[in-house]
Design an enzyme around this catalytic site. Structure first.
Site, mmCIF file in Angstrom:
data_model
loop_
_atom_site.group_PDB
_atom_site.id
_atom_site.type_symbol
_atom_site.label_atom_id
_atom_site.label_comp_id
_atom_site.label_asym_id
_atom_site.label_seq_id
_atom_site.Cartn_x
_atom_site.Cartn_y
_atom_site.Cartn_z
ATOM 1 N N ALA A 60 0.865 -1.182 0.000
ATOM 2 C CA ALA A 60 0.000 0.000 0.000
ATOM 3 C C ALA A 60 0.903 1.234 0.000
ATOM 4 O O ALA A 60 1.857 1.299 0.766
ATOM 5 C CB ALA A 60 -0.891 0.009 1.228
ATOM 6 N N LYS A 61 0.600 2.174 -0.868
ATOM 7 C CA LYS A 61 1.411 3.391 -0.925
ATOM 8 C C LYS A 61 0.790 4.389 0.053
ATOM 9 O O LYS A 61 0.001 5.268 -0.318
ATOM 10 C CB LYS A 61 1.435 3.929 -2.368
ATOM 11 C CG LYS A 61 2.493 4.994 -2.592
ATOM 12 C CD LYS A 61 2.703 5.258 -4.075
ATOM 13 C CE LYS A 61 3.479 6.541 -4.307
ATOM 14 N NZ LYS A 61 4.819 6.562 -3.728
#
Ligand code: PMP
Length: 323
Positions: A157-158
């Site tokens: 997940a960014k």
């Protein structure tokens, strides 16, 4: 890095003046890091400006948001359209585009997941991230800061909070006189840079760390895998030891902001002999054509930005024509 400046910021469906793109100081994302974002580039092409791999970036934004329970109140298509609209409204090409999903209303309490989910999209002039390193080769150091394991901080997940580690590693490298940091995973295998994935070449085979080393699955990394495979190289995702990195024939970083940047040294160790090495050079050449729409094999990676005149937005082409 870059002076963040632009004309308009898209905020929850409206283009607001850059100076008015504000949120409350008690917002949840600012205090706890619970937000997700993307970094996207738009390039000049012969057919006018185009965003590189837009659907993939939008898909990753939604995937990141899902991990952090941030329901985005728009569809992927609507967000993609809003990104194109924001690039057109700002008019800078090349552009660096930053969509951010956040909770912007005042709300303290870490478990608070009830607040309104907002989306902001900025588009600012893009510059070279690693400076001269992009051409001459990056001088990197192995960071004393390691990637947090994904069962603590999901690397796929960014998320805003993930960048605390990148910040510490990047600053440490910079203060020691290096261009960039290379972070290891908790088991001591090579993971990635502060905002880039890493490739190395040994005996004509291309290797890159995989998800098991708690990396972000980069969209540029995916483009490199496709390009290198199309060039006839084997690309093998694997656990990469520091020893393998230091004795590689070639190495390079990949990332939206960094683009492709050859690795010159890691600490006191030179990587290979020539920078960039032959495989790196071959991949860089195709990549730079792909982003500019000069390689028809990768035309599907580009989303046109209608309404931005190519001549106004492409000083490089204009200069070439007059020169
Ligand atoms: N790793 C990290 C930690 C990053 O922040 C980035 C930049 N998004 C990358 C890798 C490269 O990803 P991409 O090619 O999608 O920009």
């Amino acid at each position: 890095m870059m002076a963040a400046d632009g004309k308009k910021v898209w905020m929850d469906g409206r283009l607001v003046d850059f100076a008015d793109a504000k949120v409350h100081v008690l917002n949840h994302t600012l205090h706890y890091g619970v937000g997700v974002f993307e970094g996207i580039r738009a390039y000049a092409t012969a057919d006018g400006p185009a965003v590189f791999r837009l659907p993939e970036h939008v898909r990753r934004l939604f995937a990141s948001a899902k991990v952090y329970h941030l329901p985005i109140p728009w569809s992927e298509e609507e967000v993609a359209r809003a990104i194109v609209e924001t690039v057109a409204a700002n008019g800078h090409i090349p552009a660096y585009i930053r969509p951010l999903v956040y909770r912007g209303e005042p709300a303290l309490g870490v478990k608070n997941s009830a607040g309104k989910v907002s989306l902001a999209i900025a588009s600012i002039p893009a510059k070279k991230y690693l400076g001269e390193g992009s051409e001459k080769g990056v001088r990197a150091k192995i960071s004393p800061f390691r990637k947090p394991p994904s069962d603590a901080m999901p690397s796929y997940a960014k998320a805003c909070g993930n960048y605390l580690t990148s910040y510490l590693a990047g600053l440490d490298a910079q203060q020691d006189g290096y261009d960039e940091a290379i972070l290891l995973d908790t088991n001591g295998y090579v993971a990635e840079g502060t905002g880039e994935n890493l490739f190395l070449v040994r005996g004509g085979v291309v290797y890159t760390p995989g998800l098991e080393s708690d990396i972000l699955l980069g969209i540029t990394r995916d483009s490199v895998v496709t390009i290198a495979t199309d060039l006839g190289y084997s690309v093998v995702p694997k656990l990469v030891s520091v020893n393998e990195l230091l004795t590689a024939d070639e190495g390079f970083f990949s990332g939206t902001y960094a683009e492709l940047a050859p690795l010159r040294t890691v600490g006191r160790h030179a990587i290979g002999t020539a920078v960039p090495g032959p495989v790196t050079r071959a991949v860089m050449e195709v990549f730079s054509k792909a982003v500019r729409g000069e390689d028809p094999r990768y035309a599907a990676w580009l989303t046109r930005v209608p309404g931005l005149r190519a001549a106004a937005a492409t000083p490089v082409r204009a200069a070439r024509r007059s020169g």
